[in-house]
Scaffold this motif. Structure first.
Motif, PDB file in Angstrom:
ATOM      1  N   ALA A  50      37.062  43.223  38.858  1.00 14.75           N
ATOM      2  CA  ALA A  50      36.710  43.063  37.445  1.00 14.75           C
ATOM      3  C   ALA A  50      35.652  41.977  37.265  1.00 14.75           C
ATOM      4  O   ALA A  50      34.737  42.120  36.445  1.00 14.75           O
TER       5      ALA A  50
ATOM      6  N   VAL B 269      34.319  34.588  32.213  1.00 21.49           N
ATOM      7  CA  VAL B 269      32.907  34.437  31.868  1.00 21.49           C
ATOM      8  C   VAL B 269      32.747  33.541  30.637  1.00 21.49           C
ATOM      9  O   VAL B 269      31.851  32.681  30.593  1.00 21.49           O
TER      10      VAL B 269
ATOM     11  N   ALA C 268      38.534  38.874  33.431  1.00 16.76           N
ATOM     12  CA  ALA C 268      37.135  38.625  33.780  1.00 16.76           C
ATOM     13  C   ALA C 268      36.336  38.182  32.562  1.00 16.76           C
ATOM     14  O   ALA C 268      35.483  37.285  32.654  1.00 16.76           O
ATOM     15  N   ALA C 269      36.604  38.789  31.410  1.00 19.91           N
ATOM     16  CA  ALA C 269      35.913  38.389  30.178  1.00 19.91           C
ATOM     17  C   ALA C 269      36.239  36.942  29.831  1.00 19.91           C
ATOM     18  O   ALA C 269      35.357  36.165  29.428  1.00 19.91           O
TER      19      ALA C 269
ATOM     20  N   ASP D 114      40.007  43.356  33.524  1.00 22.17           N
ATOM     21  CA  ASP D 114      38.767  43.199  32.763  1.00 22.17           C
ATOM     22  C   ASP D 114      38.913  42.152  31.663  1.00 22.17           C
ATOM     23  O   ASP D 114      37.961  41.417  31.358  1.00 22.17           O
TER      24      ASP D 114
ATOM     25  N   GLU E 264      26.632  40.925  33.006  1.00 25.79           N
ATOM     26  CA  GLU E 264      26.033  39.702  32.470  1.00 25.79           C
ATOM     27  C   GLU E 264      24.646  39.427  33.049  1.00 25.79           C
ATOM     28  O   GLU E 264      24.007  38.446  32.673  1.00 25.79           O
TER      29      GLU E 264
ATOM     30  N   ARG F  16      32.314  43.543  38.152  1.00 27.82           N
ATOM     31  CA  ARG F  16      31.787  44.401  37.079  1.00 27.82           C
ATOM     32  C   ARG F  16      31.229  43.556  35.936  1.00 27.82           C
ATOM     33  O   ARG F  16      30.154  43.841  35.391  1.00 27.82           O
ATOM     34  N   ARG F  17      31.956  42.519  35.573  1.00 29.28           N
ATOM     35  CA  ARG F  17      31.525  41.700  34.439  1.00 29.28           C
ATOM     36  C   ARG F  17      30.282  40.881  34.789  1.00 29.28           C
ATOM     37  O   ARG F  17      29.352  40.757  33.974  1.00 29.28           O
TER      38      ARG F  17
END
Length: 265
Positions: A20, A220, A216-217, A213, A28, A23-24
């Protein structure tokens, strides 16, 4: 930190939070991602799905020479490593009865792998005066993983090591974050539930299981603010305050929860 045009290495990159994060980071605007995992084929599959900026490699993070080689190869290919995510982790689901092999594996994956990564990446980061270390430590590192003694112990050590790094190197341009999610829908949780582990049952019963996910958000967002402690489950901050203010009451509440779950087993 803004992830645009950054080079990142992610261990435990073959699934769960690691995949995840890949992917993030790609979304970005990262320029290159290296996904390292004991299962190299699975890491390659995740990298292929992420896109041409990602590469999967087989690495045993408990072997310092392999970690050094990972770092050296990435620096040779891309010129630098901006972000190193020490994300690989293991659990046991047991208490003091877990044998020395289980305790040693937990120590090597959950703690020493972070040490090996820091040893390998810090020299170049310090020479540039910039770099980011993201350590996946778990809410168990600030609370307690009921039912898993080795996980609790090593994740507390992981948070302590990350804090030491932050205190020691922040003034030299190195940013450090300890990512501490609680329940996450990963193979680790699924395996724990299948095995009937008490800690996994408590997490599932909490109703607060996030997707990788989601984690991961949160990671970030926390990195953008350069926060040391990143808590995808914000309630963990409240739990930590209650634990600090009234440790006896906190432990009493956990014991009641354990008794209730055991009675319904």
């Amino acid at each position: 930190m803004n992830l645009t045009d950054r080079v990142a290495v992610i261990t435990g990159g073959a699934g769960g939070i690691g995949a995840a994060l890949a992917r993030r980071f790609a979304a970005e605007g990262a320029t290159a991602l290296v996904l390292a995992d004991l299962d190299g084929a699975a890491a390659e599959a995740v990298a292929a799905a992420v896109g041409p900026l990602a590469r999967g490699v087989a690495v045993d993070v408990t072997d310092e020479e392999q970690v050094r080689a990972l770092v050296a190869d990435t620096e040779r290919r891309h010129g630098r490593i901006d972000v190193f995510c020490a994300n690989a982790g293991v659990s046991t689901g047991g208490g003091v009865e877990v044998d020395d092999t289980g305790w040693e594996r937990s120590w090597r994956v959950n703690v020493l792998a972070h040490v090996y990564a820091a040893r390998a990446v810090l020299p170049a980061m310090l020479a540039r005066g910039s770099g980011y270390l993201l350590h996946t430590c778990s809410a168990a590192g600030v609370l307690t993983a009921v039912g898993d003694a080795a996980y609790t112990t090593t994740k507390h050590a992981a948070v302590g090591f990350a804090e030491w790094l932050s205190v020691t190197y922040r003034d030299q341009g190195i940013r450090v974050s300890a990512l501490c999610p609680q329940g996450v829908d990963t193979p680790m949780l699924a395996d724990g539930l299948a095995a009937g582990h008490l800690g996994a049952r408590i997490i599932a019963a909490s109703g607060a299981v996030l997707s990788p996910d989601d984690v991961a958000a949160a990671a970030v967002a926390g990195m953008a603010e350069e926060r040391f402690l990143i808590l995808p489950h914000p309630e963990v901050a409240d739990y930590a305050r209650r634990r600090a203010e009234d440790p006896d009451g906190w432990q009493s509440g956990l014991r009641k929860l354990v008794r209730r779950l055991r009675a319904t087993a």
